[in-house]
Design an enzyme around this catalytic site. Structure first.
Site, mmCIF file in Angstrom:
data_model
loop_
_atom_site.group_PDB
_atom_site.id
_atom_site.type_symbol
_atom_site.label_atom_id
_atom_site.label_comp_id
_atom_site.label_asym_id
_atom_site.label_seq_id
_atom_site.Cartn_x
_atom_site.Cartn_y
_atom_site.Cartn_z
ATOM 1 N N GLY A 14 0.790 -1.233 0.000
ATOM 2 C CA GLY A 14 0.000 0.000 0.000
ATOM 3 C C GLY A 14 0.821 1.281 0.000
ATOM 4 N N ASN A 16 1.396 3.078 -2.553
ATOM 5 C CA ASN A 16 0.649 4.041 -3.379
ATOM 6 C C ASN A 16 -0.533 4.617 -2.610
ATOM 7 O OD1 ASN A 16 1.615 4.419 -6.299
ATOM 8 N ND2 ASN A 16 1.907 2.229 -5.916
ATOM 9 N N MET A 89 -4.299 -6.827 -6.743
ATOM 10 C CA MET A 89 -3.768 -7.857 -7.622
ATOM 11 C C MET A 89 -4.822 -8.894 -8.031
ATOM 12 S SD MET A 89 -1.020 -6.391 -8.000
ATOM 13 C CE MET A 89 0.230 -7.336 -8.838
ATOM 14 N N ARG A 90 -6.014 -8.416 -8.355
ATOM 15 C CA ARG A 90 -7.050 -9.295 -8.894
ATOM 16 C C ARG A 90 -7.517 -8.700 -10.217
ATOM 17 N NH1 ARG A 90 -7.251 -13.886 -7.192
ATOM 18 N NH2 ARG A 90 -9.408 -14.108 -7.865
ATOM 19 N N ASN A 106 -6.467 2.554 -12.603
ATOM 20 C CA ASN A 106 -5.416 1.622 -12.167
ATOM 21 C C ASN A 106 -4.053 2.248 -12.437
ATOM 22 O OD1 ASN A 106 -4.245 -0.892 -11.342
ATOM 23 N ND2 ASN A 106 -3.907 -1.403 -13.499
ATOM 24 N N HIS A 108 -0.159 1.054 -13.407
ATOM 25 C CA HIS A 108 0.567 -0.118 -13.902
ATOM 26 C C HIS A 108 2.055 0.227 -14.024
ATOM 27 C CE1 HIS A 108 1.099 -3.923 -15.882
ATOM 28 N NE2 HIS A 108 1.901 -3.301 -16.723
HETATM 29 C C1 GAR Z 1 2.643 -0.970 -7.747
HETATM 30 O O1 GAR Z 1 3.944 -0.943 -8.288
HETATM 31 C C2 GAR Z 1 1.620 -1.072 -8.866
HETATM 32 O O2 GAR Z 1 2.032 -0.438 -10.037
HETATM 33 C C3 GAR Z 1 1.545 -2.560 -9.060
HETATM 34 O O3 GAR Z 1 1.593 -3.093 -7.752
HETATM 35 C C4 GAR Z 1 2.425 -2.264 -6.945
HETATM 36 C C5 GAR Z 1 1.741 -2.034 -5.619
HETATM 37 O O4 GAR Z 1 2.600 -1.409 -4.703
HETATM 38 N N1 GAR Z 1 0.352 -2.915 -9.733
HETATM 39 C C6 GAR Z 1 0.286 -3.866 -10.651
HETATM 40 O O5 GAR Z 1 1.246 -4.531 -10.987
HETATM 41 C C7 GAR Z 1 -1.086 -4.074 -11.262
HETATM 42 N N2 GAR Z 1 -1.015 -4.953 -12.382
HETATM 43 P P1 GAR Z 1 2.046 -0.777 -3.360
HETATM 44 O O6 GAR Z 1 1.157 -1.827 -2.681
HETATM 45 O O7 GAR Z 1 3.254 -0.484 -2.556
HETATM 46 O O8 GAR Z 1 1.253 0.450 -3.704
#
Ligand code: GAR
Length: 200
Positions: A14, A16, A89-90, A106, A108
């Protein structure tokens, strides 16, 4: 103008979510943090900021559709204007995407349409590209295919490993996700076909 009511969906650490909270975006109110993972550190982050949390583990459902129908019921009272996927991640099925049409975004960790799906930093390193980056996009019924709101580049240097590259990507993510959310919530953009255009 009323503040946009936002739910942040996260499955893991989390960071982000934290960046979005810390940005104190004046045009939104984070009314919910949603997770599918009872062990997600995102839950602690939400609690630290007194943000309500809903934990619904996908493992208790037979199908994606059944799971998402339940999510829709749980979300209803929050009267959401926007769902922000931040490391959720779903893969979403059309059930949720249609219920919140053009209201899900989203982030990416690559420059879409390159390297969709999972392990995007590793994919970029293995392919040998010199630049990768970050994409914020609306979610449609495909995987990482929706209209692109913002992108930012990250240089891949010879010394980079997957770890060091992910660190650089995260730094950029934390800067551009709040910026993208601010753009959306101030109604400064419109979607025309696949293109997301600034209005002013
Ligand atoms: C982030 O890097 C995001 O871009 C990626 O998961 C990470 C979550 O980090 N998302 C994906 O790969 C979606 N396909 P966080 O939990 O530290 O925010």
């Amino acid at each position: 103008m009323d503040k946009m009511r936002v739910a942040v969906f996260a499955s893991g650490s989390g960071t982000n979510l934290q960046a979005i909270i810390d940005a104190e975006i004046q045009t939104i109110q984070i009314v919910l943090v949603f997770t599918n993972n009872p062990k997600a550190y995102a839950i602690e982050r939400a609690k630290n900021h007194n943000i309500p949390v809903e934990v619904i583990d996908h493992k208790n459902y037979q199908t994606r559709e059944e799971y998402e129908k339940h999510i829709i019921e749980v979300l209803d009272p929050y009267k959401l204007d926007l769902i922000v996927l931040a490391g959720f991640m779903r893969i979403l099925s059309p059930v949720l995407v249609r219920a919140y049409k053009n209201k899900i975004v989203n982030i990416h960790p690559a420059l879409l349409p390159s390297f969709p799906g999972i392990n995007s930093a590793r994919q970029a390193l293995e392919y040998g590209v010199k630049y990768t980056g970050v994409t914020v996009h609306f979610v449609d019924e495909g995987v990482d295919t929706g209209p692109i709101i913002l992108q930012s580049i990250v240089e891949i240097e010879d010394k980079d490993t997957e770890e060091s590259l992910l660190r650089k990507i995260h730094k950029v993510e934390h800067r551009i996700y709040p910026k993208a959310i601010e753009l959306i919530s101030s109604a400064d953009i419109e979607v025309i076909g696949r293109r997301v255009i600034k209005k002013y």
